[in-house]
Design a protein around this motif. Structure first.
Motif, PDB file in Angstrom:
ATOM      1  N   THR A 370     -18.448  42.354  -0.630  1.00 44.28           N
ATOM      2  CA  THR A 370     -19.364  42.802   0.430  1.00 44.28           C
ATOM      3  C   THR A 370     -20.816  42.594   0.013  1.00 44.28           C
ATOM      4  O   THR A 370     -21.658  42.198   0.827  1.00 44.28           O
ATOM      5  CB  THR A 370     -19.125  44.292   0.733  1.00 44.28           C
ATOM      6  OG1 THR A 370     -17.756  44.487   1.078  1.00 44.28           O
ATOM      7  CG2 THR A 370     -19.995  44.753   1.893  1.00 44.28           C
ATOM      8  N   ASP A 396     -14.124  46.588   6.524  1.00 44.40           N
ATOM      9  CA  ASP A 396     -15.580  46.575   6.599  1.00 44.40           C
ATOM     10  C   ASP A 396     -16.127  45.206   6.202  1.00 44.40           C
ATOM     11  O   ASP A 396     -17.088  44.703   6.796  1.00 44.40           O
ATOM     12  CB  ASP A 396     -16.178  47.653   5.688  1.00 44.40           C
ATOM     13  CG  ASP A 396     -15.928  49.049   6.228  1.00 44.40           C
ATOM     14  OD1 ASP A 396     -15.636  49.155   7.428  1.00 44.40           O
ATOM     15  OD2 ASP A 396     -16.021  50.009   5.453  1.00 44.40           O
ATOM     16  N   ASP A 421      -8.009  52.317   5.966  1.00 50.22           N
ATOM     17  CA  ASP A 421      -9.030  52.917   6.812  1.00 50.22           C
ATOM     18  C   ASP A 421      -8.840  54.420   6.957  1.00 50.22           C
ATOM     19  O   ASP A 421      -9.787  55.153   7.247  1.00 50.22           O
ATOM     20  CB  ASP A 421      -9.001  52.280   8.209  1.00 50.22           C
ATOM     21  CG  ASP A 421      -9.345  50.812   8.147  1.00 50.22           C
ATOM     22  OD1 ASP A 421     -10.006  50.426   7.171  1.00 50.22           O
ATOM     23  OD2 ASP A 421      -8.950  50.069   9.062  1.00 50.22           O
ATOM     24  N   ARG A 557     -22.516  51.005   4.853  1.00 53.32           N
ATOM     25  CA  ARG A 557     -21.748  52.021   4.129  1.00 53.32           C
ATOM     26  C   ARG A 557     -22.610  52.636   3.040  1.00 53.32           C
ATOM     27  O   ARG A 557     -23.458  51.979   2.453  1.00 53.32           O
ATOM     28  CB  ARG A 557     -20.519  51.362   3.497  1.00 53.32           C
ATOM     29  CG  ARG A 557     -19.466  50.951   4.495  1.00 53.32           C
ATOM     30  CD  ARG A 557     -18.425  50.080   3.834  1.00 53.32           C
ATOM     31  NE  ARG A 557     -17.996  50.672   2.584  1.00 53.32           N
ATOM     32  CZ  ARG A 557     -17.279  50.016   1.689  1.00 53.32           C
ATOM     33  NH1 ARG A 557     -16.943  48.781   1.890  1.00 53.32           N
ATOM     34  NH2 ARG A 557     -16.906  50.609   0.574  1.00 53.32           N
TER      35      ARG A 557
END
Length: 563
Positions: A370, A396, A421, A557
């Protein structure tokens, strides 16, 4: 009377068929120039160089070759044609008028195999007339390599030669190198997996350092060790025509890394280097990076399956900030953890030339996957391909990838999709919760290209020339930079130095100056020592989070920032 005439004709014919005498030291390609010469085979004994002994015959034959439009080569005859046996071709017509479907190289190969007692390779014979001759795993061995080399000397068709995994050894290599001294048409050579060992490494350095025809060389998986790396590195320093070199699957280790680092520093012609699976770790990995500081001609570097780890990634990150040549970097399977990857990421996002990065089969985790998407999106990076094979990601990451691909073309490869999740907070909006909200505020100002006074006016809703806690909260939220209550409290405490509940322009300016000094100090310390990197990395994560908020206007996040 008739018998005397017949006897005279026989003697005359015998004189005409008497072979030309050869002798001397090399000379000038006599083996091709004399129209009376019959191609021959090298016997297995001691080498005895041969040339035409008659200079006038040689000049005459050159003129004949020019009239036919077939100029002789300018290089001396290769050693592989020493000790010629004139019985390889049985008649002059085999050279001057070969069968229409059979080339000179094919004829020479057939005769050479016959003399060596070898069964000719049908595959090799058939492809002698093509541009690329690719024959790995044919088991030709040293003697077969000799026959192959003899056939290739007069060949001007083949440009690519692949003899990988044929067990030719250093003996067979000597024949191939002899052939290359007389053949200038072959540009790409693959002799990987042939057990060349140390003797072969020395031969390659001696024979190819000044070679000016080869542009691509693959000598991977040949049992080269740490000391042999010096020979290959010297070859790389001396040779100015090689564009692609593959030396993977050897054991160069740390000493070999140092040798190749020096070679990269001095070489200015190589465009592609494959060093995969060579035990390059610690000082060896760092040395490779040092060589890239001054090398801007190398385009592709494959370092996969080594052990770059923390030390190598720290140095590579610094190199990528300065290097302006690399467009493709492969660090697959290099023991790169999340912390090491963040050091590498510093250079990736600041490099404008890099197009492809391969970082798969490394424990960079979902957070690392990410992080690179966020960093690339929020920077001026020109990456078009990110390979994270075998790196697991979550939903995500996938959502973020879709957002990024809406803005720019990018191919991203990743591993399994983690479905967890249920342990997250659903689709609730997240706020930025950080111990360093001052960095968030000033990075927001930097990304928006605002002056301090502009920042104050944007957040000051009652035009009082001061900022209250509520004004900070509302103003930052309206600009997609929402702070948690805890972070707001920390921000007010650090900016409101007189504790009157309001932040003035002077207080804001003083803290901004402190922040700039702190950021500069952390960057310098991180470059000097790994022990200081953690603090700088926290600041970098905050910057990434703010940049991404502004660039995509998506919720970030909390683990994207420093908690």
């Amino acid at each position: 009377m008739n018998s005397k005439k017949e006897k005279s004709r026989v003697e005359s014919r015998a004189k005409e068929e008497k072979p030309t005498s050869y002798g001397g030291k090399y000379g000038s390609d006599a083996w091709k120039k004399d129209s009376k010469w019959k191609p021959a085979f090298i016997t297995a004994g001691e080498r005895k160089p041969t040339v035409l002994s008659n200079k006038e015959d040689e000049d005459s034959n050159i003129e004949q070759s020019e009239e036919k439009g077939n100029l002789p080569p300018t290089e001396p005859a290769p050693d592989i044609f020493d000790d010629l046996d004139s019985s390889i071709l049985s008649s002059e017509s085999d050279i001057n008028s070969p069968p229409p479907s059979v080339s000179l190289s094919q004829t020479v190969y057939t005769k050479a195999c016959n003399k060596l007692g070898l069964v000719p390779s049908t595959y090799f014979f058939k492809h002698l007339t093509e541009v690329a001759l690719v024959m790995p795993h044919h088991g030709i061995g040293p003697r077969g390599a000799k026959a192959v080399a003899i056939a290739l000397v007069p060949n001007q068709t083949i440009k690519t030669l692949d003899l990988s995994s044929n067990a030719i050894g250093s003996e067979g290599l000597s024949h191939i190198l002899d052939m290359l001294s007389g053949n200038t048409s072959i540009k790409e050579l693959n002799i990987s997996g042939n057990g060349l060992l140390s003797a072969g490494a020395k031969m390659l350095k001696e024979e190819l350092s000044c070679h000016r025809s080869l542009t691509s060389l693959d000598i991977s998986a040949n049992g080269f060790n740490e000391k042999d790396a010096d020979e290959i590195a010297d070859l790389l320093i001396d040779n100015s025509t090689l564009r692609h070199l593959a030396v993977g699957h050897n054991t160069f280790s740390e000493g070999g890394g140092a040798a190749f680092g020096k070679a990269l520093e001095e070489n200015s012609s190589l465009q592609s280097l494959d060093l995969r699976w060579n035990h390059l770790r610690q000082t060896g990995a760092v040395s490779i990076c040092w060589g890239l500081y001054s090398n801007n001609t190398l385009k592709s570097l494959n370092l996969s399956w080594n052990g770059f780890g923390m030390e190598g990634c720290h140095e590579m990150g610094k190199v990528l900030m300065r290097n302006r040549g690399l467009t493709e970097l492969d660090l697959t399977a290099n023991r790169v953890g999340l912390d090491a990857f963040r050091q590498l990421l510093r250079g990736i996002v600041r490099n404008r030339k890099l197009r492809t990065i391969r970082i798969g089969i490394n424990p960079i985790t979902t957070d690392g996957a990410t992080a690179i998407l966020r960093a690339v999106c929020a920077s001026d990076s020109n990456l078009t391909e990110i390979d994270m094979t075998d790196v697991s990601v979550d939903n995500d990451f996938v959502s973020l990838l879709h957002e990024v691909q809406k803005q720019r073309q990018m191919k991203v490869t990743y591993g399994n999709l983690l479905r967890h999740d249920e342990i997250r907070r659903g689709n609730a909006s997240w706020v930025l919760d950080s111990d360093d909200p001052v960095a968030i505020l000033f990075e927001y100002m930097k990304q928006k290209n605002l002056r301090l006074i502009d920042l104050l006016h944007n957040l000051d809703k009652d035009n009082s020339e001061t900022l209250s806690r509520d004004e900070l909260q509302i103003g930052l939220s309206n600009n997609d930079i929402p702070l948690s209550s805890r972070s707001l409290d920390i921000l007010m405490k650090r900016l409101d130095t007189n504790n009157d509940g309001h932040i003035t322009f002077e207080e804001l300016a003083a803290k901004h100056k402190d922040y700039v000094r702190r950021a500069t100090r952390l960057r310098v310390q991180a470059d000097e020592s790994l022990s200081h990197y953690k603090s700088f990395d926290k600041l970098e994560q905050i910057r990434e989070a703010v940049k991404l908020k502004i660039a995509l206007s998506v919720t970030i996040r909390p683990n994207a920032t420093n908690k």
